[in-house]
Design a protein around this motif. Sequence first.
Motif, short mmCIF file in Angstrom:
data_model
loop_
_atom_site.label_atom_id
_atom_site.label_comp_id
_atom_site.label_asym_id
_atom_site.label_seq_id
_atom_site.Cartn_x
_atom_site.Cartn_y
_atom_site.Cartn_z
N TYR A 1 0.33 -1.42 0.23
CA TYR A 1 0.37 0.19 0.31
C TYR A 1 0.76 1.79 -0.18
CZ TYR A 1 1.33 0.01 5.05
OH TYR A 1 1.81 -0.18 6.17
N HIS A 2 0.04 2.36 -0.58
CA HIS A 2 0.75 4.02 -0.22
C HIS A 2 -0.08 4.75 0.68
CE1 HIS A 2 2.45 3.61 -4.21
NE2 HIS A 2 2.28 2.68 -4.21
N LYS A 3 0.88 5.18 1.51
CA LYS A 3 0.07 6.00 2.61
C LYS A 3 -0.03 7.57 1.64
CE LYS A 3 1.80 3.66 7.11
NZ LYS A 3 2.93 4.55 8.13
N GLU A 4 -1.56 7.67 2.29
CA GLU A 4 -1.58 9.15 2.18
C GLU A 4 -1.51 9.50 0.40
OE1 GLU A 4 -3.15 11.72 3.78
OE2 GLU A 4 -2.89 10.62 5.58
N HIS A 5 -2.27 8.21 -0.43
CA HIS A 5 -1.56 9.23 -1.83
C HIS A 5 -2.54 10.10 -2.57
CE1 HIS A 5 -1.62 7.29 -5.35
NE2 HIS A 5 -2.44 7.41 -5.43
N ARG A 6 -2.47 10.76 -3.03
CA ARG A 6 -2.29 11.28 -4.25
C ARG A 6 -2.72 10.85 -5.16
NH1 ARG A 6 -0.18 17.47 -6.11
NH2 ARG A 6 -2.01 18.13 -7.00
N PHE A 7 -4.25 10.80 -4.78
CA PHE A 7 -4.90 10.26 -6.35
C PHE A 7 -5.65 10.35 -7.67
CE2 PHE A 7 -9.16 10.65 -3.77
CZ PHE A 7 -9.83 11.15 -5.00
N TRP B 1 -6.29 16.03 -3.32
CA TRP B 1 -7.38 14.65 -2.06
C TRP B 1 -6.36 13.60 -1.99
CZ3 TRP B 1 -11.95 14.89 -5.75
CH2 TRP B 1 -12.82 15.80 -5.27
N ARG B 2 -6.01 12.91 -0.93
CA ARG B 2 -5.47 12.14 -0.51
C ARG B 2 -6.32 10.90 -0.22
NH1 ARG B 2 0.22 13.51 -1.22
NH2 ARG B 2 0.25 15.67 -0.67
N MET B 3 -5.86 9.44 0.18
CA MET B 3 -6.26 8.79 0.64
C MET B 3 -5.42 8.08 1.81
SD MET B 3 -9.65 7.90 -0.52
CE MET B 3 -10.55 8.05 -1.67
N ASP B 4 -6.14 8.23 2.82
CA ASP B 4 -5.16 7.82 4.04
C ASP B 4 -4.54 6.02 3.44
OD1 ASP B 4 -6.11 9.53 5.61
OD2 ASP B 4 -7.44 8.31 6.03
N PHE B 5 -5.15 4.99 3.33
CA PHE B 5 -3.78 4.39 2.31
C PHE B 5 -4.65 3.78 1.03
CE2 PHE B 5 -3.94 4.03 6.92
CZ PHE B 5 -2.97 3.55 7.43
N ALA B 6 -3.54 3.33 0.11
CA ALA B 6 -4.49 3.16 -1.36
C ALA B 6 -3.17 2.02 -1.81
CB ALA B 6 -4.45 4.49 -2.55
N TRP B 7 -3.61 1.46 -2.29
CA TRP B 7 -3.06 0.06 -3.44
C TRP B 7 -4.21 0.34 -5.01
CZ3 TRP B 7 -5.26 -0.50 1.44
CH2 TRP B 7 -5.04 -0.85 2.31
N PRO B 8 -2.82 1.52 -5.33
CA PRO B 8 -2.96 2.32 -7.24
C PRO B 8 -3.88 0.90 -7.85
CG PRO B 8 -1.40 3.55 -5.90
CD PRO B 8 -1.54 2.27 -4.77
N ASP B 9 -2.52 0.24 -7.74
CA ASP B 9 -2.37 -1.21 -9.16
C ASP B 9 -3.98 -1.57 -8.82
OD1 ASP B 9 -2.24 -1.96 -6.39
OD2 ASP B 9 -1.00 -3.60 -7.64
N ILE B 10 -4.65 -1.39 -7.74
CA ILE B 10 -6.15 -2.08 -7.87
C ILE B 10 -7.46 -1.11 -7.64
CG2 ILE B 10 -4.77 -4.54 -7.59
CD1 ILE B 10 -6.04 -4.20 -5.07
N GLY C 1 -13.18 4.77 -10.43
CA GLY C 1 -12.60 3.88 -11.48
C GLY C 1 -12.47 2.76 -9.17
N TRP C 2 -12.25 4.02 -8.03
CA TRP C 2 -11.75 3.74 -6.98
C TRP C 2 -12.58 2.83 -6.47
CZ3 TRP C 2 -7.08 3.71 -4.78
CH2 TRP C 2 -5.64 5.21 -5.67
N LYS C 3 -12.35 1.77 -5.62
CA LYS C 3 -13.08 1.38 -4.27
C LYS C 3 -12.63 1.89 -3.30
CE LYS C 3 -14.17 -3.18 -6.46
NZ LYS C 3 -13.50 -4.48 -6.28
N VAL C 4 -13.61 2.20 -2.66
CA VAL C 4 -12.93 3.48 -1.41
C VAL C 4 -14.11 2.82 0.08
CG1 VAL C 4 -13.28 6.04 -0.05
CG2 VAL C 4 -13.01 5.36 -2.54
N LEU C 5 -13.07 2.28 1.27
CA LEU C 5 -13.83 1.44 1.85
C LEU C 5 -13.04 2.86 2.96
CD1 LEU C 5 -11.79 -2.27 2.21
CD2 LEU C 5 -13.63 -1.57 1.20
N ARG C 6 -14.18 2.67 3.88
CA ARG C 6 -14.39 3.03 4.77
C ARG C 6 -14.44 2.72 6.46
NH1 ARG C 6 -18.50 7.11 4.29
NH2 ARG C 6 -17.99 8.66 5.91
N PHE C 7 -12.84 3.29 7.12
CA PHE C 7 -13.83 2.28 8.22
C PHE C 7 -13.55 3.10 9.88
CE2 PHE C 7 -11.51 -0.76 5.66
CZ PHE C 7 -12.58 -1.39 5.73
#
Length: 102
Positions: A5-11, A17-26, A62-68
């Motif tokens: 994963y990437h932390k603070e990924h700018r998508f 905007w940044r995502m807390d954690f991201a798997w850009p390849d998927i 096209g992103w899937k965003v999970l919120r926890f």
Amino acid sequence: GISDYHKEHRFHPVRKWRMDFAWPDILLAVEIEGGIWNNGRHNRPHGFINDAEKYNTACTMGWKVLRFTGRDIRNGKAIDTTRQIVFEHKALNHTTQRRREK
């Protein structure tokens, strides 16, 4: 795997905007929603509206965003759910790639 994963990924190419954690390849993102019990940023109107715009834009890209929540982290739900999606995607990709090679 799950540790890729990437932390603070700018998508987004323009917005900061940044995502807390991201798997850009998927195109999988995980957001941790803090401050839900103490009127944190995510619960105040402006923060809530901004988060909704960010999540919806990510989905249109096209992103899937999970919120926890913090509780989801402590009880293992966040990692279990994320691991399941990452591994299912990797398995599907592997199967698809093997079919192309035949």
